[in-house]
Design an enzyme around this catalytic site. Structure first.
Site, PDB file in Angstrom:
ATOM      1  N   GLU A 420       0.823  -1.212   0.000  1.00 51.86           N
ATOM      2  CA  GLU A 420       0.000   0.000   0.000  1.00 51.86           C
ATOM      3  C   GLU A 420       0.861   1.268   0.000  1.00 51.86           C
ATOM      4  O   GLU A 420       0.729   2.141   0.855  1.00 51.86           O
ATOM      5  CB  GLU A 420      -0.956  -0.026   1.197  1.00 51.86           C
ATOM      6  N   GLU A 496      -4.231 -10.438   0.687  1.00 46.09           N
ATOM      7  CA  GLU A 496      -5.057 -10.257   1.875  1.00 46.09           C
ATOM      8  C   GLU A 496      -6.490 -10.600   1.489  1.00 46.09           C
ATOM      9  O   GLU A 496      -6.996 -10.165   0.451  1.00 46.09           O
ATOM     10  CB  GLU A 496      -5.009  -8.824   2.409  1.00 46.09           C
TER      11      GLU A 496
END
Length: 977
Positions: A420, A496
């Site tokens: 991220e 994820e």
């Protein structure tokens, strides 16, 4: 005019004065001295009032300073004296203005004095001071001389102290700032906890000792041969006695036959690297990794990742995790069928990687990089897309230190550039450097959705329907045809998925079906391994865990830090039990008198497993035995004849087949169960089949009605059953919301909790329209309706007694108004019973909690627990503890002399607790839940599914509890022992 120059800690360049990064080899025969222990410590809340810089001098008087253990986080020491932990998921804790940070920059000054051990030769080679982890900026001095500074909190750094060391009374002094330019690169979803939190060691590097080494291996799955080459500076020799290898470094050796390393068969060969100045132990695993046929293949075989994301965390010590706890993590993973770890979002302590080598876990090793907070400024100034040489050097430094430290671990099969951090071009530069240094492992980075820089297509929290399309190579196309064509041929993983926050995650089975259906879809990694609650003690002495906001943070993300498959004390949550079942490596079915066994492993056969069967009738074992199973290779299926007994008498009979370890392994004991399945051998029948409803007349009195053992008031409200007082026995549609109902990052359109609150389902009002005797039954007509809107549920209760004692309810519910956009939280009947009741025995799914989309791990059987044991202590209290598909349940006092029995028509969901759903919903921490004057029993037609909407998709449509015309019923009986 005064000119203010940027503070040194605001320089984005990663370090000064440090040694080149190298492979971890602390187990060599070279001398070393641990500097861990109690250090002198001075804390300053701001750089404006930071301590006297003369503290670095050997003669500085530090006797008035405090002491602090090293390693540790200073915010976890001193009961708040040195500041407090702070939790953020995405936000930076200060204005986004890189590389600047506030003057309110907590600063810790450290000092320790040490002597060199006898025989430490300062004239032979070098002496290095090594720090394995410091958050976030550290400048290091020995005997008053600056050695340099370093950033990269979860990465090692070494400084040459040779020229300034003495035999005795050496002073190591370190200044650590919590915030620095490097903080912009370390915005991981975690607690901010500064300090020297990993080991500090003085290392002797004798002349001609190993500067660095790199173990290169290959494995040919066609003939079982392998190659080995160990590059080393300086040159030396490599010996592996088991393989009869004795060769010079730099030379490639061909080995005709080896046992390869895999996560299922973690074969390591012990050897030694010897130079003129040092011996380094080697643990070599032979394996190959390549991308082929849109798949990640190890040793030529597609692998399916059944993984978890693992932050380093221990409740009492934060990111300082001791070796015993690292081992406990690995053992828990292996024993729960987990086969892979993504080291979110930084390289872990290297000892953990050694455990992965030894015990067998696939590893994605991730760079210490996340810049998620730039999302709030449109990614403007994001270092990952910067041309500033300081940021580029910092990023290359981070990925280089990871690769150099960890390159010799066979468990690491993928390098990840970070998490991220946007889609910046510097990710490409990092990936290019990694490929130039190590071409044997593919590159991962989820943020590069176009896969311009990566070797695999990685996503977070893609819904099951999208995963289905990706499996078919039919995902939404990219604008760039060339990149689109490239991406469609890449393997797909969910780095994820299934956010394990609170009660849940739901929908795991549907994901796993897709992973097993499509070769391109190679599994994923649950977010995440453990709840990061910090321990606390309430005023009454009750232990509980704190989360974001409990330490006075100005901005925080509450309990989003508690999102793991383990509770903070490493007790498995129901989510881990569910995950273990969903990903079990053996699939068992039963048809035509045969047990069909499929080996779902990627490499290993099933010769290590024993198969057992048993038959239970009405929850009692009536027969059992062993199954002789031939060797089943990976991916193969066999059928075995099984003679089971003839089922006589009434009630359900179930066959259970289980796969258990034949012998003790390094990660589990003999008999440990890896997989199981249940099969119904007889009809599932109504628990009170054959009893005629309404056989006994209702009696009307001056104050109400009597139906069997039930006493009702004049409005038809049940107020007593036998000797038990009953409170508020009526239709119930509310349950305390879960994290997955109200998650801040839920996939749009699946946020049930928000809709429930807006519709007022948490504040339903009731009205009785009539109560009268009709056709031998007490018929009570009611309306349950939330305020404001025109929605309601009309409920008609038909109370009868089949035998003058039992009390049967037949309930008909009709929704009125527009419920089309709303699922119901629950639908059933709630009773308040005397608080003296304390135990529950039931026949149904168990022993743990089970909901519509989280019941795969629950088995049909007969179970008994205390009411307190039926509660699941989620760090943030929420709906929990329901048992599904219950045929009957007995709720009794401790002596088993008083209580009641509930029988389903044919089954129900059961919840028993000492507080109401409203009290549970209002609680913020477990000590907020205080036992009241009642036991509250929910007998439910159904509950809405759980989903994984705390971050990701909500409840799948088939698990939504729709508001529709419903018939539901059960029978109450006075308990008889």
């Amino acid at each position: 005019m005064t000119v203010f120059h940027p503070a040194e800690y605001e320089d984005p360049r990663p370090w000064r004065g440090a040694e080149s990064p190298r492979s971890w080899n602390v187990d060599s025969d070279a001398a070393k001295l641990s500097l861990n222990g109690d250090w002198r410590f001075h804390f300053s809340p701001s750089v404006i009032v930071a301590g006297d810089e003369s503290f670095v001098e050997p003669k500085f008087d530090d006797q008035k300073w405090d002491t602090i253990p090293v390693p540790s986080h200073w915010v976890l020491q001193g009961d708040g004296k040195y500041g407090l932990p702070a939790y953020q998921n995405i936000n930076y804790p200060f204005v986004v203005d890189p590389p600047h940070v506030p003057d309110e920059n907590p600063t810790g000054d450290y000092r320790v004095t040490f002597d060199l051990p006898a025989g430490w030769d300062l004239g032979d080679g070098k002496s290095l001071v090594r720090f394995d982890g410091v958050e976030s900026w550290a400048k290091v001095f020995v005997n008053g001389t600056e050695l340099g500074y370093s950033t990269g909190s979860r990465l090692p750094v070494e400084f040459d102290a040779t020229s300034v060391l003495k035999s005795k009374d050496n002073v190591l002094a370190v200044r650590v700032h919590q915030w620095s330019a490097a903080t912009y690169l370390e915005d991981q979803d975690q607690w901010f906890m500064p300090g020297i939190f990993r080991e500090v060691t003085l290392l002797h590097r004798p002349k001609d000792s190993v500067v660095d080494y790199f173990v290169h291996v290959s494995y040919d799955e066609k003939d079982g041969s392998a190659t080995l080459k160990v590059d080393c500076d300086p040159s030396g020799r490599v010996t592996i006695p088991e393989l009869s290898i004795d060769t010079a470094t730099g030379a490639e050796v061909k080995i005709p036959k080896v046992s390869p390393w895999t996560a299922e068969t973690p074969r390591l060969y012990d050897g030694t690297l010897t130079t003129a100045g040092e011996k380094v132990p080697l643990r070599v695993g032979f394996r190959s990794v390549r991308i082929e046929d849109s798949q990640i293949k190890v040793n030529g075989q597609r692998v399916l990742f059944k993984g978890v994301n693992r932050h380093e965390f221990q409740p009492e010590s934060g990111r300082l995790v001791d070796r015993a706890t690292m081992l406990k993590d690995v053992l828990l993973m292996k024993s729960h069928n987990v086969n892979a770890v993504r080291t979110s979002h930084y390289p872990p302590h290297p000892y953990f990687l050694s455990l992965c080598d030894e015990y067998g876990l696939w590893v994605i090793d991730e760079c210490d990089l996340e810049t998620h907070g730039f999302d709030f400024v449109g990614w403007e100034g994001n270092p990952v897309d910067s041309d500033d040489e300081g940021w580029i050097s910092a990023l290359l430094n981070r990925v280089g230190r990871m690769v150099e430290r960890d390159k010799n671990h066979p468990s690491i099969i993928i390098w990840s550039m970070g998490n991220e951090a946007g889609v910046g071009k510097n990710i490409g530069k990092m990936a290019d450097w990694v490929r130039s240094r190590d071409s044997s492992r593919p590159i991962h980075y989820e943020g590069d959705r176009s896969c311009k820089y990566t070797d695999m297509y990685s996503r977070m929290y893609a819904v099951q329907a999208e995963v289905d399309l990706i499996g078919q190579h039919k995902e939404v196309p990219l604008d760039d045809p060339e990149l689109d064509a490239k991406r469609r041929q890449l393997p797909f993983i969910l780095c994820e998925y299934a956010h394990a926050m609170g009660n849940g995650p739901g929908g795991l089975s549907e994901y796993q079906e897709l992973f097993e259906k499509y070769p391109r879809c190679q599994g994923g990694f649950i977010w995440e391994w453990i709840d990061h609650g910090l321990p606390a003690i309430a005023a009454d002495g009750t232990k509980y865990y704190k989360y974001g906001g409990d330490f006075g943070e100005q901005t925080h993300d509450s309990n989003f830090v508690c999102d793991g498959l383990l509770f903070p004390d490493r007790t498995p949550t129901p989510g881990l039990i569910e995950f273990k079942k969903v990903i079990e490596p053996v699939k068992i079915s039963f048809e035509g008198g045969k047990v069909w066994i499929r080996n779902g492993r990627d490499f290993a056969d099933l010769s290590d497993l024993a198969f057992a069967w048993r038959v239970e009738q009405n929850g009692k074992v009536i027969d059992q035995g062993q199954i002789e199973v031939p060797t089943i290779a990976a991916g193969e299926t066999v059928a075995v004849e099984l003679g089971v007994p003839t089922i006589n008498g009434h009630g359900e009979a179930w066959l259970q087949v289980s796969a258990n370890l034949k012998a003790k392994t390094v990660w589990a004991d003999e008999g440990h169960e890896l997989a199981w399945a249940q099969f119904l051998l007889s009809d599932k029948s109504d628990a009170i089949n054959g009893v005629t409803a309404g056989a006994v007349q209702v009696v009307e009195g001056s104050k109400g009605y009597t139906v069997g053992a039930g006493t009702f008031d004049s409005k038809g409200q049940l107020v007593k059953f036998g000797d038990l007082d009953v409170s508020l026995a009526r239709v119930d549609i509310w349950r305390a919301m879960t994290d997955n109902d109200v998650g801040p990052h839920c996939t749009p359109g699946t946020w049930n909790g928000k809709n429930w609150l807006a519709a007022g389902l948490d504040r339903v009002l009731y009205r009785v329209n009539s109560a009268a005797i009709e056709g031998g039954a007490l018929v009570v007509k009611t309306v349950a309706a939330p305020a404001i809107y025109g929605r309601s549920l009309e409920a008609v209760y038909r109370w009868t007694s089949p035998d003058g004692e039992a009390l049967r309810l037949d309930l008909h519910v009709t929704p009125r108004g527009d419920w089309s956009a709303l699922a119901l939280p629950r639908l059933g009947v709630r009773f308040g019973l005397p608080k003296g009741l304390s135990r529950v025995e039931w026949f149904g799914l168990g022993p743990g909690e089970a909901y519509a989309d989280t019941h795969t791990a629950a088995r049909v059987g007969q179970y008994a627990l205390s009411i307190d044991e039926m509660q699941t202590p989620y760090v943030y209290p929420q709906e929990n503890g329901s048992r599904a598909e219950v045929r009957w349940a007995e709720v009794t006092d401790e002596s088993g002399q008083a209580g009641l029995r509930v029988e389903g028509h044919p089954d129900f969901a059961l919840t028993a607790r000492r507080w109401t759903s409203e009290e549970l919903h209002a609680a913020k921490h477990t000590p907020d839940l205080v036992a009241g004057d009642n036991v509250w029993l929910n007998v439910d037609y159904g509950l809405n599914g759980i989903g994984t909407g705390s971050c990701g998709p909500g409840v799948l449509p088939k698990y939504l509890l729709a508001a529709k015309e419903t018939d539901f019923g059960f029978t109450l009986r006075p308990f008889k022992k």
